[in-house]
Design a protein around this motif. Structure first.
Motif, PDB file in Angstrom:
ATOM      1  N   ASN A  52       0.107   2.286 -11.360  1.00  0.00           N
ATOM      2  CA  ASN A  52      -0.539   1.368 -10.425  1.00  0.00           C
ATOM      3  C   ASN A  52      -1.617   0.576 -11.154  1.00  0.00           C
ATOM      4  OD1 ASN A  52       0.915   2.160  -8.120  1.00  0.00           O
ATOM      5  ND2 ASN A  52      -0.462   3.898  -7.774  1.00  0.00           N
ATOM      6  N   HIS A  56       7.638   8.682   2.364  1.00  0.00           N
ATOM      7  CA  HIS A  56       6.900   8.399   3.597  1.00  0.00           C
ATOM      8  C   HIS A  56       7.743   8.732   4.833  1.00  0.00           C
ATOM      9  CE1 HIS A  56       3.482   6.694   1.585  1.00  0.00           C
ATOM     10  NE2 HIS A  56       4.206   5.777   0.978  1.00  0.00           N
ATOM     11  N   GLU A 100       0.828  -1.204   0.000  1.00  0.00           N
ATOM     12  CA  GLU A 100       0.000   0.000   0.000  1.00  0.00           C
ATOM     13  C   GLU A 100       0.861   1.252   0.000  1.00  0.00           C
ATOM     14  OE1 GLU A 100      -3.508   2.028   2.785  1.00  0.00           O
ATOM     15  OE2 GLU A 100      -2.963  -0.083   3.035  1.00  0.00           O
ATOM     16  N   GLU A 111       1.410   4.490  -3.100  1.00  0.00           N
ATOM     17  CA  GLU A 111       1.194   5.916  -2.850  1.00  0.00           C
ATOM     18  C   GLU A 111       2.394   6.777  -3.231  1.00  0.00           C
ATOM     19  OE1 GLU A 111       0.239   6.140   1.275  1.00  0.00           O
ATOM     20  OE2 GLU A 111      -1.633   5.006   1.075  1.00  0.00           O
ATOM     21  N   GLY A 133       4.049  12.049   2.017  1.00  0.00           N
ATOM     22  CA  GLY A 133       3.373  10.798   2.331  1.00  0.00           C
ATOM     23  C   GLY A 133       3.163  10.605   3.818  1.00  0.00           C
ATOM     24  N   ARG A 134       3.075   9.371   4.231  1.00  0.00           N
ATOM     25  CA  ARG A 134       2.922   9.057   5.650  1.00  0.00           C
ATOM     26  C   ARG A 134       4.284   9.150   6.336  1.00  0.00           C
ATOM     27  NH1 ARG A 134      -0.620   3.447   5.338  1.00  0.00           N
ATOM     28  NH2 ARG A 134      -1.744   3.927   3.395  1.00  0.00           N
TER      29      ARG A 134
END
Length: 405
Positions: free
Chosen positions: A320, A273, A259, A263, A279-280
């Motif tokens: 994707n 990320h 996942e 992203e 991102g996260r």
């Protein structure tokens, strides 16, 4: 100088023999076979050139099967080079000492690769496979080819391995070959990949080899300025132009990081990320290798293709696709795309599973890079006519940067 009848190209029955060591999937063998092709082209049938690979050797049965599929007229010798005598190799190729025009080969790069530096023996240059360089020198000394081309990872030139590197150059110098070396960036020669490799080239007559000038330019990890009169680096998207592929089993990136990878935008990696990007906040800054969760940027060349990537090591494609339950996931590069990034012809056949294919291609020399070096050598040895070469360069300078298949 070659006999007049061999210039600019020999007839198929009188081509000059080449010995291929550590042949792998045959990147340098392809370059030998296609040295007469116009730069930036990869036709289904190569132009008639001056050389033929008379004999090739590798320890991996799969590599030899790949060679047999693509070079059916080449005699192959299976086994560890340390157990193969030079007379045995010459006999297999129906050659005598001094017959070979060129010896080509890239001794396995694992002893010198940065990817192995987590092992103490790699960092401290204690890997026993480093002795394969000595085997290469042994065959040069005993076969006495007119010239040789040796390829390896850039890390061979690093301070850590200076002992091995200087011993190699000294041994080749003692044989009278006047070795010249240079680290080349594959993207500077039309390969859609930011891959650096060191080449060492020597001539039996002692004349210094002149490396080919780059044909392309663009930014890289260490380059911020470049000659803008040259063609631009070939991008991944350009390399894939016109390519029709089919989904491959296991191509979607699932599992723990699936996942997160989906992203990440094209051209970014796990750093997306972290707290510094959009991102996260999942990872600490610079806590992983650069290739971890790396997505291919469509408007740039690819990073170096890894021979043995882990499940979350890229580059992954920038697009994707939905998985079985409809969740978007990044996908791995498909085999035809790997071939394009290596500038191998579309009809090149490779034996084995998807992992086997990536290992063989990841260890290979990109065709266009090997071709540039071997073309320069053939020109300087007189086996390619200078006027013909100039005509090809003119074609190159006015052509599209997209590879022809």
């Amino acid at each position: 100088m070659p006999p007049e009848s061999l210039s600019p190209y020999t007839s198929p029955g009188s081509k000059l023999p080449v010995i291929s060591l550590f042949s792998g999937a045959g990147g340098l063998d392809l370059a030998v076979d296609r040295v007469a092709d116009a730069p930036l082209s990869s036709p289904s049938v190569p132009s008639v050139g001056p050389f033929r690979v008379a004999v090739a050797t590798d320890y991996a049965p799969q590599a030899l099967q790949t060679l047999a599929l693509n070079f059916p007229e080449t005699v192959t010798v299976a086994g560890d080079i340390r157990d193969i005598s030079t007379p045995e190799l010459l006999r297999a190729g129906s050659l005598a000492v001094g017959d070979a025009a060129i010896v080509v080969g890239g001794p396995p790069c694992t002893p010198f690769s940065k990817s192995g530096f987590w092992l103490a023996e790699k960092r401290e240059s204690r890997d026993p496979n480093a002795s394969l360089l000595e085997e290469y020198v042994r065959i040069i000394a005993q076969a006495r080819p007119e010239a040789f081309v040796l390829e390896n990872v850039q890390a061979l030139t690093y301070k850590t391995h200076q002992g091995h590197f200087q011993q190699l150059l000294a041994a080749l110098s003692e044989l009278g070959y006047n070795p010249q070396w240079k680290t080349l960036l594959a993207a500077d020669y039309g390969v859609p990949q930011l891959r650096k490799r060191v080449f060492i080239v020597g001539r039996r007559d002692g004349k210094a080899f002149q490396f080919p000038e780059p044909t392309h330019g663009g930014p890289s990890e260490t380059t911020r300025t470049w000659d803008r009169t040259k063609l631009s680096h070939v991008t991944a998207e350009q390399a894939f132009t016109g390519l029709v592929t089919s989904p491959e089993s296991g191509e979607l990136v699932e599992g723990k990081y699936g996942e997160l990878t989906a992203e990440i935008p094209g051209g970014q990696n796990y750093l997306w990320h972290t707290s510094r990007y959009g991102g996260r906040d999942e990872f600490k800054w610079r806590s992983r290798y650069w290739t971890f969760l790396l997505r291919l940027a469509p408007d740039k060349p690819s990073s170096t293709l890894q021979a043995q990537p882990g499940p979350y090591v890229g580059p992954f494609h920038w697009e994707n696709l939905p998985n079985e339950v409809g969740d978007l996931r990044a996908r791995r590069l498909r085999v035809p795309e790997l071939l394009r990034l290596m500038t191998f012809p579309d009809n090149f056949q490779i034996v084995g599973s998807r992992a086997d294919i990536q290992r063989q291609l990841g260890n290979a020399v990109p065709l266009a890079l090997g071709q540039a070096v071997l073309r320069a050598l053939a020109l300087q040895l007189g086996y390619i006519d200078a006027e013909t070469d100039s005509d090809d360069r003119l074609v190159q300078s006015t052509s599209s940067a997209v590879l022809i298949s």
